[in-house]
Scaffold this motif. Structure first.
Motif, PDB file in Angstrom:
ATOM      1  N   PRO A  60       0.822  -1.227   0.000  1.00  0.00           N
ATOM      2  CA  PRO A  60       0.000   0.000   0.000  1.00  0.00           C
ATOM      3  C   PRO A  60       0.848   1.266   0.000  1.00  0.00           C
ATOM      4  N   GLU A  61       0.411   2.258  -0.731  1.00  0.00           N
ATOM      5  CA  GLU A  61       1.139   3.525  -0.814  1.00  0.00           C
ATOM      6  C   GLU A  61       1.228   4.224   0.537  1.00  0.00           C
ATOM      7  N   ASP A  62       0.165   4.112   1.341  1.00  0.00           N
ATOM      8  CA  ASP A  62       0.210   4.790   2.639  1.00  0.00           C
ATOM      9  C   ASP A  62       1.254   4.155   3.555  1.00  0.00           C
ATOM     10  N   LYS A  63       1.447   2.833   3.421  1.00  0.00           N
ATOM     11  CA  LYS A  63       2.463   2.159   4.235  1.00  0.00           C
ATOM     12  C   LYS A  63       3.871   2.493   3.732  1.00  0.00           C
ATOM     13  N   LEU A  64       4.004   2.687   2.432  1.00  0.00           N
ATOM     14  CA  LEU A  64       5.300   3.094   1.878  1.00  0.00           C
ATOM     15  C   LEU A  64       5.678   4.487   2.403  1.00  0.00           C
ATOM     16  N   ARG A  65       4.694   5.369   2.447  1.00  0.00           N
ATOM     17  CA  ARG A  65       4.948   6.707   2.995  1.00  0.00           C
ATOM     18  C   ARG A  65       5.310   6.612   4.474  1.00  0.00           C
ATOM     19  N   GLU A  66       4.657   5.700   5.187  1.00  0.00           N
ATOM     20  CA  GLU A  66       4.946   5.520   6.608  1.00  0.00           C
ATOM     21  C   GLU A  66       6.379   5.018   6.812  1.00  0.00           C
ATOM     22  N   LEU A  67       6.828   4.114   5.948  1.00  0.00           N
ATOM     23  CA  LEU A  67       8.218   3.649   6.022  1.00  0.00           C
ATOM     24  C   LEU A  67       9.191   4.809   5.816  1.00  0.00           C
ATOM     25  N   LYS A  68       8.903   5.667   4.853  1.00  0.00           N
ATOM     26  CA  LYS A  68       9.793   6.785   4.566  1.00  0.00           C
ATOM     27  C   LYS A  68       9.819   7.781   5.725  1.00  0.00           C
ATOM     28  N   ARG A  69       8.669   8.014   6.364  1.00  0.00           N
ATOM     29  CA  ARG A  69       8.637   8.905   7.533  1.00  0.00           C
ATOM     30  C   ARG A  69       9.451   8.313   8.675  1.00  0.00           C
ATOM     31  N   ASN A  70       9.342   7.006   8.839  1.00  0.00           N
ATOM     32  CA  ASN A  70      10.088   6.320   9.889  1.00  0.00           C
ATOM     33  C   ASN A  70      11.591   6.488   9.677  1.00  0.00           C
ATOM     34  N   VAL A  71      12.047   6.291   8.450  1.00  0.00           N
ATOM     35  CA  VAL A  71      13.468   6.414   8.144  1.00  0.00           C
ATOM     36  C   VAL A  71      13.939   7.861   8.311  1.00  0.00           C
ATOM     37  N   ALA A  72      13.073   8.812   8.014  1.00  0.00           N
ATOM     38  CA  ALA A  72      13.429  10.217   8.223  1.00  0.00           C
ATOM     39  C   ALA A  72      13.672  10.497   9.710  1.00  0.00           C
ATOM     40  N   LEU A  73      12.890   9.889  10.578  1.00  0.00           N
ATOM     41  CA  LEU A  73      13.089  10.039  12.017  1.00  0.00           C
ATOM     42  C   LEU A  73      14.386   9.358  12.463  1.00  0.00           C
ATOM     43  N   GLN A  74      14.702   8.221  11.853  1.00  0.00           N
ATOM     44  CA  GLN A  74      15.983   7.568  12.140  1.00  0.00           C
ATOM     45  C   GLN A  74      17.137   8.496  11.787  1.00  0.00           C
ATOM     46  N   GLU A  75      17.014   9.158  10.641  1.00  0.00           N
ATOM     47  CA  GLU A  75      18.082  10.060  10.193  1.00  0.00           C
ATOM     48  C   GLU A  75      18.250  11.229  11.164  1.00  0.00           C
ATOM     49  N   LYS A 123       9.588  -0.593  14.654  1.00  0.00           N
ATOM     50  CA  LYS A 123       8.390  -0.097  13.983  1.00  0.00           C
ATOM     51  C   LYS A 123       8.532  -0.204  12.472  1.00  0.00           C
ATOM     52  N   PHE A 124       9.719   0.064  11.950  1.00  0.00           N
ATOM     53  CA  PHE A 124       9.968  -0.020  10.512  1.00  0.00           C
ATOM     54  C   PHE A 124       9.582  -1.393   9.975  1.00  0.00           C
ATOM     55  N   HIS A 125      10.056  -2.431  10.655  1.00  0.00           N
ATOM     56  CA  HIS A 125       9.768  -3.786  10.179  1.00  0.00           C
ATOM     57  C   HIS A 125       8.303  -4.167  10.397  1.00  0.00           C
ATOM     58  N   SER A 126       7.724  -3.669  11.475  1.00  0.00           N
ATOM     59  CA  SER A 126       6.314  -3.995  11.718  1.00  0.00           C
ATOM     60  C   SER A 126       5.428  -3.401  10.627  1.00  0.00           C
ATOM     61  N   ILE A 127       5.803  -2.242  10.102  1.00  0.00           N
ATOM     62  CA  ILE A 127       5.024  -1.611   9.028  1.00  0.00           C
ATOM     63  C   ILE A 127       4.995  -2.503   7.796  1.00  0.00           C
ATOM     64  N   ILE A 128       6.119  -3.136   7.481  1.00  0.00           N
ATOM     65  CA  ILE A 128       6.170  -4.018   6.309  1.00  0.00           C
ATOM     66  C   ILE A 128       5.212  -5.193   6.487  1.00  0.00           C
ATOM     67  N   PHE A 129       5.189  -5.770   7.688  1.00  0.00           N
ATOM     68  CA  PHE A 129       4.270  -6.873   7.937  1.00  0.00           C
ATOM     69  C   PHE A 129       2.826  -6.389   7.932  1.00  0.00           C
ATOM     70  N   GLN A 130       2.563  -5.228   8.502  1.00  0.00           N
ATOM     71  CA  GLN A 130       1.214  -4.678   8.490  1.00  0.00           C
ATOM     72  C   GLN A 130       0.733  -4.431   7.066  1.00  0.00           C
ATOM     73  N   GLY A 131       1.637  -3.948   6.225  1.00  0.00           N
ATOM     74  CA  GLY A 131       1.279  -3.663   4.840  1.00  0.00           C
ATOM     75  C   GLY A 131       0.884  -4.889   4.051  1.00  0.00           C
ATOM     76  N   ASN A 132       1.257  -6.059   4.580  1.00  0.00           N
ATOM     77  CA  ASN A 132       0.882  -7.321   3.931  1.00  0.00           C
ATOM     78  C   ASN A 132      -0.081  -8.135   4.783  1.00  0.00           C
ATOM     79  N   ASN A 133      -0.741  -7.444   5.742  1.00  0.00           N
ATOM     80  CA  ASN A 133      -1.743  -8.075   6.613  1.00  0.00           C
ATOM     81  C   ASN A 133      -1.184  -9.287   7.354  1.00  0.00           C
TER      82      ASN A 133
END
Length: 239
Positions: free
Chosen positions: A106-121, A140-150
């Motif tokens: 999902p695009e919204d989960k991809l955006r969430e991953l990018k926001r997460n990485v921005a906070l890491q930076e 949280k980064f990895h959990s988003i990937i699993f959430q994005g695939n239910n």
């Protein structure tokens, strides 16, 4: 003595004590092998012993606290066997979830991953040394990937087995830096975004298994962290 953080809105005594004690363990502020007392924890958190007793039982189930009859309670030492099993589980399952993500994510989960990485930076740019803060974003980064695939319940199962593995990651990142994990997370996003399934195994191996090759030195007799580990189970680890 261990000090608790501020209570979050809506937390009852059990939720509060579980969160702050576990954070203390996972951040290594409560050291592996350290003796702990229900009385001292209750005093530090300014709550009664009843929720502390319940929380200690839960932490025993998560392999984070051990009770020695007639001796007392201790923060569990880090067990390389449990680290190896968690790394195996994560590598095996994350390869598959990444393949699914390359097929559809999902695009919204991809955006969430990018926001997460921005906070890491941001943590890296501040030159912060708070390993737990980075680790929370990492998890949280990895959990988003699993959430994005239910498959969030699969991630929950991984998390339950990974308490020793995650403490080892915190220790390793404290000794080295968060930068490598940050770059690897960016590469994971790139693979998902470009649907680059051919490189899934490579990026997952680099992120999960490759770091374990350097972890063995942390529990050698000359390591300042040697006392953090329980090496009673004799088997080749991280070879």
């Amino acid at each position: 003595m261990f000090k608790g953080s501020a209570r979050l809105a809506g937390e009852n005594n059990k939720e509060y004590s579980y969160r702050v004690i576990k954070e203390g363990i996972m951040s290594l502020k409560l050291r592996p092998g350290q003796a702990i007392s229900e009385v001292e924890l209750a005093d530090a958190l300014q709550i009664s012993r009843t929720p502390i007793r319940e929380v200690m039982g839960k932490l025993r189930e998560e392999h984070l606290v051990e009770v020695l009859p007639q001796v007392g309670s201790y923060i569990s030492k880090i067990k390389p066997q449990l680290i190896e099993e968690a790394a195996f589980m994560r590598y095996t399952l994350e390869k598959e979830i990444m393949k699914m993500a390359c097929d559809s994510f999902p695009e919204d989960k991809l955006r969430e991953l990018k926001r997460n990485v921005a906070l890491q930076e941001e943590i890296i740019e501040r030159k912060a040394t708070d390993g737990l803060a980075f680790h929370k974003l990492d998890t949280k980064f990895h959990s988003i990937i699993f959430q994005g695939n239910n498959k969030e319940h699969v991630w929950d199962a991984i998390t339950r087995l990974s308490t020793h593995y995650n403490r080892m990651r915190v220790l390793s990142e404290m000794e080295n830096s968060f930068y490598t994990a940050f770059i690897e997370h960016k590469n994971i996003i790139k693979v998902i975004e470009e649907k680059d399934i051919e490189h899934v195994e490579e990026v997952v191996h680099t992120h999960i298994l490759k770091p374990t090759k350097n972890w063995g030195k942390l529990y050698q007799p000359d390591s300042p962290y040697a006392d953090y580990f329980d090496l009673s189970y004799k088997m080749p680890i991280f070879q």
